[in-house]
Design a protein around this motif. Structure first.
Motif, PDB file in Angstrom:
ATOM      1  N   ILE A 110     -37.223 118.662   3.525  1.00  0.00           N
ATOM      2  CA  ILE A 110     -37.615 117.251   3.498  1.00  0.00           C
ATOM      3  C   ILE A 110     -36.505 116.422   2.867  1.00  0.00           C
ATOM      4  O   ILE A 110     -36.136 115.341   3.350  1.00  0.00           O
ATOM      5  CB  ILE A 110     -38.935 117.068   2.717  1.00  0.00           C
ATOM      6  N   ARG A 111     -35.936 116.932   1.775  1.00  0.00           N
ATOM      7  CA  ARG A 111     -34.844 116.230   1.093  1.00  0.00           C
ATOM      8  C   ARG A 111     -33.653 116.037   2.038  1.00  0.00           C
ATOM      9  O   ARG A 111     -33.036 114.961   2.078  1.00  0.00           O
ATOM     10  CB  ARG A 111     -34.414 117.015  -0.151  1.00  0.00           C
ATOM     11  N   LYS A 112     -33.350 117.060   2.810  1.00  0.00           N
ATOM     12  CA  LYS A 112     -32.233 116.982   3.741  1.00  0.00           C
ATOM     13  C   LYS A 112     -32.459 115.867   4.752  1.00  0.00           C
ATOM     14  O   LYS A 112     -31.539 115.107   5.075  1.00  0.00           O
ATOM     15  CB  LYS A 112     -32.061 118.320   4.456  1.00  0.00           C
ATOM     16  N   TRP A 113     -33.699 115.747   5.260  1.00  0.00           N
ATOM     17  CA  TRP A 113     -33.990 114.707   6.255  1.00  0.00           C
ATOM     18  C   TRP A 113     -33.837 113.311   5.647  1.00  0.00           C
ATOM     19  O   TRP A 113     -33.203 112.443   6.239  1.00  0.00           O
ATOM     20  CB  TRP A 113     -35.408 114.890   6.807  1.00  0.00           C
ATOM     21  N   PHE A 114     -34.403 113.112   4.464  1.00  0.00           N
ATOM     22  CA  PHE A 114     -34.340 111.791   3.853  1.00  0.00           C
ATOM     23  C   PHE A 114     -32.916 111.432   3.414  1.00  0.00           C
ATOM     24  O   PHE A 114     -32.477 110.292   3.595  1.00  0.00           O
ATOM     25  CB  PHE A 114     -35.292 111.710   2.650  1.00  0.00           C
ATOM     26  N   VAL A 115     -32.209 112.374   2.847  1.00  0.00           N
ATOM     27  CA  VAL A 115     -30.885 112.085   2.272  1.00  0.00           C
ATOM     28  C   VAL A 115     -29.784 112.126   3.328  1.00  0.00           C
ATOM     29  O   VAL A 115     -28.934 111.214   3.387  1.00  0.00           O
ATOM     30  CB  VAL A 115     -30.571 113.067   1.121  1.00  0.00           C
ATOM     31  N   GLU A 116     -29.782 113.158   4.164  1.00  0.00           N
ATOM     32  CA  GLU A 116     -28.686 113.322   5.123  1.00  0.00           C
ATOM     33  C   GLU A 116     -28.934 112.587   6.444  1.00  0.00           C
ATOM     34  O   GLU A 116     -28.010 112.021   7.023  1.00  0.00           O
ATOM     35  CB  GLU A 116     -28.430 114.801   5.382  1.00  0.00           C
ATOM     36  N   VAL A 117     -30.179 112.612   6.911  1.00  0.00           N
ATOM     37  CA  VAL A 117     -30.472 111.972   8.193  1.00  0.00           C
ATOM     38  C   VAL A 117     -30.734 110.482   8.020  1.00  0.00           C
ATOM     39  O   VAL A 117     -30.222 109.654   8.771  1.00  0.00           O
ATOM     40  CB  VAL A 117     -31.684 112.650   8.875  1.00  0.00           C
ATOM     41  N   ARG A 118     -31.530 110.136   6.986  1.00  0.00           N
ATOM     42  CA  ARG A 118     -31.909 108.731   6.783  1.00  0.00           C
ATOM     43  C   ARG A 118     -31.095 108.033   5.699  1.00  0.00           C
ATOM     44  O   ARG A 118     -31.299 106.866   5.408  1.00  0.00           O
ATOM     45  CB  ARG A 118     -33.396 108.648   6.452  1.00  0.00           C
ATOM     46  N   HIS A 119     -30.170 108.758   5.073  1.00  0.00           N
ATOM     47  CA  HIS A 119     -29.201 108.188   4.127  1.00  0.00           C
ATOM     48  C   HIS A 119     -29.843 107.578   2.879  1.00  0.00           C
ATOM     49  O   HIS A 119     -29.392 106.549   2.371  1.00  0.00           O
ATOM     50  CB  HIS A 119     -28.320 107.135   4.820  1.00  0.00           C
ATOM     51  N   MET A 120     -30.903 108.204   2.402  1.00  0.00           N
ATOM     52  CA  MET A 120     -31.479 107.789   1.128  1.00  0.00           C
ATOM     53  C   MET A 120     -30.589 108.296   0.000  1.00  0.00           C
ATOM     54  O   MET A 120     -30.009 109.382   0.087  1.00  0.00           O
ATOM     55  CB  MET A 120     -32.900 108.358   0.970  1.00  0.00           C
ATOM     56  N   GLN A 121     -30.486 107.517  -1.064  1.00  0.00           N
ATOM     57  CA  GLN A 121     -29.731 107.957  -2.233  1.00  0.00           C
ATOM     58  C   GLN A 121     -30.407 109.191  -2.842  1.00  0.00           C
ATOM     59  O   GLN A 121     -31.622 109.187  -3.058  1.00  0.00           O
ATOM     60  CB  GLN A 121     -29.668 106.842  -3.285  1.00  0.00           C
ATOM     61  N   SER A 199     -38.806 115.864  13.869  1.00  0.00           N
ATOM     62  CA  SER A 199     -39.688 115.033  14.690  1.00  0.00           C
ATOM     63  C   SER A 199     -40.952 114.644  13.926  1.00  0.00           C
ATOM     64  O   SER A 199     -41.442 113.520  14.055  1.00  0.00           O
ATOM     65  CB  SER A 199     -40.062 115.764  15.987  1.00  0.00           C
ATOM     66  N   LEU A 200     -41.473 115.557  13.109  1.00  0.00           N
ATOM     67  CA  LEU A 200     -42.681 115.252  12.335  1.00  0.00           C
ATOM     68  C   LEU A 200     -42.421 114.188  11.285  1.00  0.00           C
ATOM     69  O   LEU A 200     -43.220 113.270  11.096  1.00  0.00           O
ATOM     70  CB  LEU A 200     -43.197 116.530  11.670  1.00  0.00           C
ATOM     71  N   LEU A 201     -41.300 114.297  10.596  1.00  0.00           N
ATOM     72  CA  LEU A 201     -40.972 113.291   9.583  1.00  0.00           C
ATOM     73  C   LEU A 201     -40.687 111.942  10.223  1.00  0.00           C
ATOM     74  O   LEU A 201     -41.064 110.891   9.688  1.00  0.00           O
ATOM     75  CB  LEU A 201     -39.783 113.751   8.740  1.00  0.00           C
ATOM     76  N   ALA A 202     -40.029 111.961  11.379  1.00  0.00           N
ATOM     77  CA  ALA A 202     -39.778 110.709  12.093  1.00  0.00           C
ATOM     78  C   ALA A 202     -41.085 110.085  12.563  1.00  0.00           C
ATOM     79  O   ALA A 202     -41.292 108.869  12.448  1.00  0.00           O
ATOM     80  CB  ALA A 202     -38.847 110.954  13.273  1.00  0.00           C
ATOM     81  N   ASP A 203     -42.003 110.927  13.090  1.00  0.00           N
ATOM     82  CA  ASP A 203     -43.314 110.417  13.512  1.00  0.00           C
ATOM     83  C   ASP A 203     -44.062 109.818  12.330  1.00  0.00           C
ATOM     84  O   ASP A 203     -44.732 108.786  12.458  1.00  0.00           O
ATOM     85  CB  ASP A 203     -44.151 111.540  14.121  1.00  0.00           C
ATOM     86  N   GLY A 204     -43.955 110.477  11.161  1.00  0.00           N
ATOM     87  CA  GLY A 204     -44.594 109.945   9.971  1.00  0.00           C
ATOM     88  C   GLY A 204     -44.023 108.596   9.576  1.00  0.00           C
ATOM     89  O   GLY A 204     -44.756 107.673   9.196  1.00  0.00           O
ATOM     90  N   TYR A 205     -42.724 108.470   9.678  1.00  0.00           N
ATOM     91  CA  TYR A 205     -42.035 107.215   9.331  1.00  0.00           C
ATOM     92  C   TYR A 205     -42.538 106.067  10.211  1.00  0.00           C
ATOM     93  O   TYR A 205     -42.928 105.003   9.713  1.00  0.00           O
ATOM     94  CB  TYR A 205     -40.529 107.404   9.503  1.00  0.00           C
ATOM     95  N   TYR A 206     -42.530 106.292  11.534  1.00  0.00           N
ATOM     96  CA  TYR A 206     -42.942 105.224  12.447  1.00  0.00           C
ATOM     97  C   TYR A 206     -44.462 105.055  12.474  1.00  0.00           C
ATOM     98  O   TYR A 206     -44.960 103.943  12.666  1.00  0.00           O
ATOM     99  CB  TYR A 206     -42.407 105.500  13.854  1.00  0.00           C
TER     100      TYR A 206
END
Length: 305
Positions: A110-121, A199-206
């Motif tokens: 989950i951390r990888k998706w938020f930090v690396e994919v979505r560029h969260m600090q 895909s699940l995290l992206a679906d959750g986001y939208y």
């Protein structure tokens, strides 16, 4: 690019229509028992929302100020707080997002998706996930949207406190409340079995963005679909089952100057609170109110799908 521009134009046009006109079945209702001189109010709430995208209209505070009591789904008094502490609920052992069932490896992904994919600090991710709170994914998504979040129930309690209006809860049976927490936890624990992590995290986001937009524009059809999800017991969803049980007390409460605020999904559908009150003889009338904040149109353009 042309298709994207057309989509953004249609979203903007839809938004402008909705903020100018009053949805025929909105989120805020006056409730009157025939023959009574008292008016009660019913508000559909959003447990968490991004400030500036969603806002409580001034008319909500105006009507609450005239009420004798505020009823929420649950009001934690000292007795319930003790039960929550001893059951582990406050410590997050029973988490409505089921994160207690997720492994350390899950959280690393989950951390990888938020930090690396979505560029969260990274510091923001660590601060949010290390906090002792439920709904960590919601907090992470809200951080990505770029807005501070609030809760309608907290806003209402603050308004009531200013005017010394008592705050009470509809749900008081702690064993039932525990069962609901466990039910939601079990439902969300199957999160990883439904598709790839990205895909699940992206679906959750939208999906969460869709919820905020639906609330802000008072899209009651979409909000009503939530009430039908799941099978709790007797062929009813948990939302419907709670609505029917609330009718053991709502007719008495709504016959007075009472302000009742429950999750928006509880209002609509054949077993929604509004329909059940009407079946009991109450007159339910939408109160003109607009819930969109100043940044709603911008939010739709950036996060709508």
């Amino acid at each position: 690019m042309r298709t994207r521009n057309i989509t953004l134009f249609l979203l903007s046009f839809l938004y402008s229509l909705l903020v100018r006109g009053q949805n025929a079945s909105g989120l805020f209702w006056s409730v009157v028992k025939p023959g009574s001189t008292d008016t009660a109010y019913l508000l559909g709430t959003l447990h968490k929302y991004p400030r500036q995208v969603v806002r409580l209209p001034d008319v909500v505070e105006e009507k609450l100020a005239r009420s004798k009591a505020l009823y929420l789904e649950m009001q934690v008094d000292w007795k319930m707080a003790v039960k929550m502490l001893t059951s582990g609920t406050m410590g997050g052992e029973i988490n409505m997002e089921g994160s207690s069932d997720w492994t350390e490896e899950d959280w690393q992904n989950i951390r990888k998706w938020f930090v690396e994919v979505r560029h969260m600090q990274p510091s923001d991710f660590d601060r949010i996930t290390n906090a002792s709170m439920d709904a960590k994914l919601v907090a992470l998504y809200l951080k990505l949207y770029g807005y501070e979040y609030a809760a309608v129930e907290d806003d209402l309690k603050w308004m009531a406190k200013k005017r010394k209006i008592p705050v009470r809860g509809l749900d008081k049976d702690w064993s039932e409340i525990q069962n609901w927490y466990l039910y939601y936890s079990r439902k969300s624990s199957g999160f990883w079995e439904m598709g790839s992590l990205d895909s699940l995290l992206a679906d959750g986001y939208y999906g969460l963005a869709d919820l905020f937009i639906s609330y802000a524009i008072q899209d009651t059809a979409s909000l009503g679909e939530i009430s039908m999800e799941g099978d709790w017991k007797d062929g009813l969803s948990l939302v419907e089952w709670r609505n029917i049980n609330w009718m053991n007390q709502l007719p008495q409460l709504m016959a007075k100057n009472t302000f009742v605020a429950v999750g928006a999904a509880h209002l609509f559908g054949p077993n929604g609170v509004i329909h059940l009150l009407r079946k009991s003889g109450f007159e339910c009338t939408p109160v003109e109110a607009h819930f969109g904040g100043e940044k709603l149109e911008r939010f739709i353009r950036r996060n709508g799908r």
